[in-house]
Structures are given as structure tokens and as C-alpha cells.
Design a protein around this motif. Structure first.
Motif, short mmCIF file in Angstrom:
data_model
loop_
_atom_site.label_atom_id
_atom_site.label_comp_id
_atom_site.label_asym_id
_atom_site.label_seq_id
_atom_site.Cartn_x
_atom_site.Cartn_y
_atom_site.Cartn_z
N ASN A 1 -46.12 56.09 38.50
CA ASN A 1 -47.48 54.38 39.00
C ASN A 1 -47.21 55.11 40.21
O ASN A 1 -48.18 56.32 39.91
CB ASN A 1 -44.92 53.54 39.50
CG ASN A 1 -46.07 52.30 39.85
OD1 ASN A 1 -46.91 51.86 39.98
ND2 ASN A 1 -45.06 51.40 39.43
N GLU B 1 -38.41 52.49 39.87
CA GLU B 1 -39.00 52.70 41.51
C GLU B 1 -38.34 52.60 42.69
O GLU B 1 -38.37 51.81 43.55
CB GLU B 1 -40.12 51.49 41.71
CG GLU B 1 -41.27 51.61 41.24
CD GLU B 1 -42.22 53.33 41.50
OE1 GLU B 1 -42.25 53.16 42.48
OE2 GLU B 1 -42.56 53.45 40.50
N ALA C 1 -39.29 58.78 42.17
CA ALA C 1 -38.99 57.96 42.04
C ALA C 1 -38.12 57.66 40.36
O ALA C 1 -38.47 58.60 39.72
CB ALA C 1 -40.57 57.31 41.86
N MET C 2 -37.46 56.91 40.61
CA MET C 2 -36.85 57.32 39.90
C MET C 2 -35.92 55.39 38.92
O MET C 2 -36.88 54.70 39.54
CB MET C 2 -34.73 57.88 40.15
CG MET C 2 -35.12 59.40 40.07
SD MET C 2 -35.87 59.97 38.67
CE MET C 2 -34.37 59.99 37.91
N GLY C 3 -35.85 55.78 38.32
CA GLY C 3 -34.90 54.09 37.93
C GLY C 3 -36.30 53.65 37.58
O GLY C 3 -37.72 53.94 37.06
C1 LIG Z 1 -35.11 58.38 34.72
C2 LIG Z 1 -36.60 57.93 35.23
C3 LIG Z 1 -37.77 57.21 35.98
C4 LIG Z 1 -38.19 57.41 36.38
N1 LIG Z 1 -39.08 55.84 37.15
C5 LIG Z 1 -40.08 56.50 37.61
C6 LIG Z 1 -40.27 55.50 38.42
O1 LIG Z 1 -40.19 54.06 38.47
N2 LIG Z 1 -41.58 55.61 38.95
C7 LIG Z 1 -42.66 57.01 38.89
O2 LIG Z 1 -43.80 56.86 39.07
N3 LIG Z 1 -42.19 57.29 38.16
C8 LIG Z 1 -41.05 57.91 37.92
N4 LIG Z 1 -40.12 59.02 37.47
C9 LIG Z 1 -41.32 60.42 36.92
C10 LIG Z 1 -40.22 61.11 37.67
O3 LIG Z 1 -40.34 59.90 39.21
C11 LIG Z 1 -41.38 62.43 38.42
O4 LIG Z 1 -41.17 62.91 36.84
C12 LIG Z 1 -41.41 63.46 39.18
O5 LIG Z 1 -41.96 64.85 39.29
C13 LIG Z 1 -39.36 63.50 39.41
O6 LIG Z 1 -38.99 64.49 40.29
P1 LIG Z 1 -37.71 65.74 40.21
O7 LIG Z 1 -38.44 66.87 39.21
O8 LIG Z 1 -37.90 66.11 41.85
O9 LIG Z 1 -37.11 64.95 39.73
C14 LIG Z 1 -38.99 58.74 36.44
C15 LIG Z 1 -38.03 59.55 35.73
C16 LIG Z 1 -37.21 59.58 35.31
C17 LIG Z 1 -36.28 61.03 34.71
#
Ligand SMILES: Cc1cc2nc3c(=O)[nH]c(=O)nc-3n(C[C@H](O)[C@H](O)[C@H](O)COP(=O)(O)O)c2cc1C
Length: 139
Positions: free
Chosen positions: A94, A62, A58-60
């Protein structure tokens, strides 16, 4: 033998850990598996694979990561045909709405989504077992 691609984007390694486990699950069932960074995958590489697991956290707000993962996925999604597809990824604050939106989008496009899974942060033992299970579905 089924040829499976596990295509992922990961900023801090959580989705990458899931990708490794999904790949292990498929390998354990006899599939030939390639783990591929989203920036290295595209329409030109799809032909070699019978099934694909896509991983993106999840980025941005959602949303799917929009620099490398989303452009690749936009290109490949219409070409998936009847290949089995798994969607997976990590989230934090979230409740997994990004995955619900992603599944809805894929199903509306006619993608054969056989399962999806989400893990809060780094996959714990339960999430790790789920990764292996869904990987096996693609073999
Ligand atoms: C820029 C950014 C946006 C994110 N947006 C969300 C989001 O919208 N909802 C959520 O539950 N987590 C969000 N996260 C948390 C990431 O999804 C979470 O840290 C995830 O474990 C990252 O996975 P990765 O290690 O594969 O990058 C966000 C993190 C970052 C850095």
C-alpha cells in the motif's frame, strides 16, 4: 547523555534493519542506545529512557502487529510524557496509510512525535540515511 530505547517488532527483518540504523543514528550523536524486541518492553522498562523509537511494519489491513507490538504500545503510550518519540516501520503493497493512522493516534494521545519514517520493504540507501537522521533526533 541521552538514554534511547529502540523498540521494534519485525516479522521478516525489514523493520529490524531499520531499528539497527535508527540506533546507529542515535549512537553516532552520543546517545546510549538499547535495541529491544517489543515482547521484552513494557511500562515497567520505560523509566530508564529519555527517548523512544518505536518500529512496527504495516500488518493486518494497515494496522500495527496485534499480538506483541500493539499490546505493548497500548500500555506504554499513555506513559510517554514529554519524551521525544520517533515512529518507523516497513510496508509493501500500500502507500503507508498505517503510519498515518499511527501518527494520528499518537498525536491525539499527546505523544511528542518528533518524526516518523517508512520504508518500502528492506530499507534502501535513501531510507537508511533517513533512519540514521531520525535516530540522531533522539540523542
Ligand atoms: C500479515 C501481513 C499483513 C500485511 N499488511 C500490510 C498492509 O496492510 N499494508 C502494506 O503496505 N503492507 C502490508 N504487509 C507487508 C509488510 O508490511 C511488509 O512485508 C514489511 O516489509 C514487513 O516488515 P518486516 O520485515 O519488518 O516484518 C503485510 C504483511 C503481512 C505478512
Amino acid at each position: 547523555m541521552s538514554n534511547v530505547a529502540v523498540v521494534f517488532w519485525s516479522g521478516t527483518g525489514n523493520t529490524e534493519a531499520m531499528a539497527d540504523l535508527v540506533a546507529q543514528g542515535a549512537s553516532a550523536k552520543g546517545a546510549k542506545v538499547s535495541i529491544i524486541q517489543a515482547s521484552d518492553f513494557g511500562a515497567d522498562r520505560l523509566d530508564g529512557y529519555d527517548a523512544v523509537a518505536f518500529g512496527c511494519p504495516a500488518m493486518g489491513d494497515e494496522e500495527l502487529e496485534d499480538t506483541e507490538f500493539l499490546p505493548m504500545y497500548d500500555e506504554v503510550e499513555p506513559l510517554l510524557g514529554d519524551r521525544k518519540v520517533v515512529l518507523f516501520g516497513s510496508y509493501d503493497w500500500n502507500d503507508g496509510e498505517w503510519m498515518e493512522l499511527w501518527e494520528q493516534r499518537a498525536e491525539a494521545a499527546g505523544v511528542n512525535v518528533v518524526d516518523s519514517l517508512i520504508a518500502k520493504d528492506y530499507p534502501d540507501d535513501e531510507a537508511s540515511a533517513e533512519c540514521m537522521r531520525v535516530g540522531a533526533l533522539l540523542a
